[in-house]
Design an enzyme around this catalytic site. Sequence first.
Site, PDB file in Angstrom:
ATOM      1  N   LYS A 128       9.165  -3.692  10.616  1.00 54.30           N
ATOM      2  CA  LYS A 128       8.222  -2.781   9.961  1.00 54.30           C
ATOM      3  C   LYS A 128       7.994  -1.600  10.892  1.00 54.30           C
ATOM      4  O   LYS A 128       8.167  -1.734  12.110  1.00 54.30           O
ATOM      5  CB  LYS A 128       6.893  -3.509   9.708  1.00 54.30           C
ATOM      6  CG  LYS A 128       6.004  -2.844   8.680  1.00 54.30           C
ATOM      7  CD  LYS A 128       6.362  -3.212   7.252  1.00 54.30           C
ATOM      8  CE  LYS A 128       5.568  -2.408   6.255  1.00 54.30           C
ATOM      9  NZ  LYS A 128       5.795  -2.840   4.877  1.00 54.30           N
ATOM     10  N   ASP A 168       6.417   2.413   2.267  1.00 51.58           N
ATOM     11  CA  ASP A 168       5.215   1.566   2.199  1.00 51.58           C
ATOM     12  C   ASP A 168       4.084   2.549   1.884  1.00 51.58           C
ATOM     13  O   ASP A 168       4.343   3.638   1.344  1.00 51.58           O
ATOM     14  CB  ASP A 168       4.991   0.824   3.534  1.00 51.58           C
ATOM     15  CG  ASP A 168       3.878  -0.231   3.448  1.00 51.58           C
ATOM     16  OD1 ASP A 168       4.075  -1.254   2.775  1.00 51.58           O
ATOM     17  OD2 ASP A 168       2.796  -0.027   4.018  1.00 51.58           O
TER      18      ASP A 168
HETATM   19  P1  NDP Z   1       0.615   3.596  -2.120  1.00 46.97           P
HETATM   20  O1  NDP Z   1       0.414   4.496  -0.948  1.00 46.97           O
HETATM   21  O2  NDP Z   1       1.528   4.040  -3.220  1.00 46.97           O
HETATM   22  O3  NDP Z   1      -0.788   3.234  -2.793  1.00 46.97           O
HETATM   23  C1  NDP Z   1      -1.833   2.624  -2.100  1.00 46.97           C
HETATM   24  C2  NDP Z   1      -3.024   2.588  -3.036  1.00 46.97           C
HETATM   25  O4  NDP Z   1      -4.075   1.835  -2.441  1.00 46.97           O
HETATM   26  C3  NDP Z   1      -3.580   3.961  -3.308  1.00 46.97           C
HETATM   27  O5  NDP Z   1      -4.093   3.987  -4.610  1.00 46.97           O
HETATM   28  C4  NDP Z   1      -4.703   4.058  -2.278  1.00 46.97           C
HETATM   29  O6  NDP Z   1      -5.714   4.986  -2.623  1.00 46.97           O
HETATM   30  C5  NDP Z   1      -5.232   2.653  -2.348  1.00 46.97           C
HETATM   31  N1  NDP Z   1      -5.987   2.292  -1.149  1.00 46.97           N
HETATM   32  C6  NDP Z   1      -5.678   2.497   0.136  1.00 46.97           C
HETATM   33  N2  NDP Z   1      -6.638   2.021   0.936  1.00 46.97           N
HETATM   34  C7  NDP Z   1      -7.573   1.487   0.110  1.00 46.97           C
HETATM   35  C8  NDP Z   1      -8.808   0.829   0.321  1.00 46.97           C
HETATM   36  N3  NDP Z   1      -9.285   0.649   1.546  1.00 46.97           N
HETATM   37  N4  NDP Z   1      -9.487   0.412  -0.756  1.00 46.97           N
HETATM   38  C9  NDP Z   1      -9.005   0.623  -2.012  1.00 46.97           C
HETATM   39  N5  NDP Z   1      -7.858   1.250  -2.258  1.00 46.97           N
HETATM   40  C10 NDP Z   1      -7.159   1.668  -1.215  1.00 46.97           C
HETATM   41  O7  NDP Z   1       1.084   2.200  -1.507  1.00 46.97           O
HETATM   42  P2  NDP Z   1       1.847   1.013  -2.229  1.00 46.97           P
HETATM   43  O8  NDP Z   1       1.381   0.860  -3.625  1.00 46.97           O
HETATM   44  O9  NDP Z   1       3.294   1.177  -1.960  1.00 46.97           O
HETATM   45  O10 NDP Z   1       1.370  -0.225  -1.344  1.00 46.97           O
HETATM   46  C11 NDP Z   1       0.175  -0.941  -1.618  1.00 46.97           C
HETATM   47  C12 NDP Z   1       0.204  -2.240  -0.876  1.00 46.97           C
HETATM   48  O11 NDP Z   1       1.354  -3.006  -1.275  1.00 46.97           O
HETATM   49  C13 NDP Z   1       0.307  -2.163   0.651  1.00 46.97           C
HETATM   50  O12 NDP Z   1      -0.376  -3.250   1.216  1.00 46.97           O
HETATM   51  C14 NDP Z   1       1.789  -2.326   0.890  1.00 46.97           C
HETATM   52  O13 NDP Z   1       2.059  -2.777   2.204  1.00 46.97           O
HETATM   53  C15 NDP Z   1       2.117  -3.362  -0.151  1.00 46.97           C
HETATM   54  N6  NDP Z   1       3.520  -3.432  -0.515  1.00 46.97           N
HETATM   55  C16 NDP Z   1       4.162  -2.355  -1.034  1.00 46.97           C
HETATM   56  C17 NDP Z   1       5.481  -2.466  -1.400  1.00 46.97           C
HETATM   57  C18 NDP Z   1       6.195  -1.348  -2.071  1.00 46.97           C
HETATM   58  O14 NDP Z   1       7.333  -1.559  -2.487  1.00 46.97           O
HETATM   59  N7  NDP Z   1       5.615  -0.190  -2.238  1.00 46.97           N
HETATM   60  C19 NDP Z   1       6.254  -3.706  -1.161  1.00 46.97           C
HETATM   61  C20 NDP Z   1       5.448  -4.809  -0.696  1.00 46.97           C
HETATM   62  C21 NDP Z   1       4.144  -4.651  -0.359  1.00 46.97           C
HETATM   63  P3  NDP Z   1      -5.637   6.529  -2.164  1.00 46.97           P
HETATM   64  O15 NDP Z   1      -4.826   7.200  -3.222  1.00 46.97           O
HETATM   65  O16 NDP Z   1      -7.059   6.928  -2.129  1.00 46.97           O
HETATM   66  O17 NDP Z   1      -4.994   6.547  -0.805  1.00 46.97           O
END
Ligand code: NDP
Length: 447
Positions: A128, A168
């Site tokens: 990572k 990510d």
């Molecule tokens: P994105 O950056 O696309 O989206 C993250 C989302 O979470 C945004 O809506 C963000 O809001 C919100 N967010 C961030 N911090 C907080 C918080 N403290 N409370 C509430 N909402 C929050 O990321 P991903 O969707 O790609 O990833 C989300 C999760 O999934 C992570 O943990 C990542 O490690 C995991 N993951 C992702 C994968 C992937 O393929 N993308 C694969 C496996 C796991 P804002 O817009 O305000 O920042």
Amino acid sequence: MSAKEVTKSVYELVLKRNPGENEFHQAVKEVLDSLAPVLEECPEYADAKILERVVEPERVIMFRVPWLDDKGVPQINRGFRVEFNSALGPYKGGLRFHPSVYLGIIKFLGFEQIFKNSLTGLMMGGGKGGTDFDPKGKSDNEVMKFCQSFMTELCKHIGPDTDVPAGDIGVGGREIGFMFGQYKRIRNEFTGVLTGKGLNWGGSLVRTEATGYGLVYIVEELLKAQGGDFKGKTVVVSGSGNVAIYATEKIQQLGGKVVAVSDSNGFIYDPEGIKLDTVKQIKEVERKRIKEYVSIHKSAKYTEGCLGIWGIKCDIALPCATQNELDVEGAKLLVKNGCKIVGEGANMPTTPDAAELLIEKNVAFLPGKAANAGGVAVSGLEMAQNSQRISWSFEKADAELKNIMVNIFKDINDAAEKYGSKGNYIVGANIAGFIKIADAMLDQGLV
Ligand code: NDP
């Protein structure tokens, strides 16, 4: 030493050697707590010090990332790549761009990734990376300059058969494109060194949707095992990023109703069902705040703050935002309101006490290392397509993804039952993931 004493001593070693890295401690503890029955059955794992080796990254790279902002002012960020374990294949895992990133977060994510990648059944080790750079509020030009500087150092350490990063939080198609361009320019080679690439230059269909769709496929398997399906189920999804959006899309296709999504400022509740086109427009196209939704759909209500989302009545809750976003208070609310399934779309979104409470109250709990493995699974399929210089159809990639998620459910379900924790998918995922890695490490000698 008994098996329990071995896991305890390894955990103490981790605390001592990695001070202040709380998220890493939490991720290690969760895995070690599951492994005593495996060590009892296979004492050779303890003899060969597999646990001591698996908690120690093979390589940690930390570097300076200097770049010039639009005003011509130099900015300095910190970059990381943790190459954790290559027993099953090249290091594989995403890059996170977020101001909260420090070594402890990257190590927790890298450690989780080893087991997740093992569960997919594909040949991928765990790694990572990331940086404390915040892409929010930066111009495209600034993001490009940052990505180019980041890759100027990272390219010395990665390669299609060595280490293959992906996206990510904060890293989507735009950032992957800028980093790929810089890698190609420095190394003078066009290879599958990153996944999540654009579709016309080596990306795989379904990669964008993979984590969200995969999460829904594994929950669907669980529902099937319980004799049900998504039809008519009310679902709460946190986040509104890549994982949350495509989980919502698949749930809606399967007849479920998503009533809430969130971002880091607050959440929206739409009892008529979330209109996903609006969410995509706000978050993917305009890169704005989720509260904009309520000015378009009068049926919805916006609430400031993230934690309140777990107070919404639902059958299924899918935390898809970030680590430790579902705490014990949230878990209590879910239980009180009759929630029966929690599936982790994000990495470690549930605090350990919240997960414990949910399991104790008979909520079926699917941990992230199994439930969100769809993303890295399709990344693995992207690597396979790149090696063969071919591109699969959407239907083929989606069918492969579904098949992988069905197999993961079967493996974690079987492992939980075999090792005396029937229905505990945390234990099942940790054990099923660990055994493959441990056996490969035994075969490969003391390295
Ligand atoms: P994105 O950056 O696309 O989206 C993250 C989302 O979470 C945004 O809506 C963000 O809001 C919100 N967010 C961030 N911090 C907080 C918080 N403290 N409370 C509430 N909402 C929050 O990321 P991903 O969707 O790609 O990833 C989300 C999760 O999934 C992570 O943990 C990542 O490690 C995991 N993951 C992702 C994968 C992937 O393929 N993308 C694969 C496996 C796991 P804002 O817009 O305000 O920042």
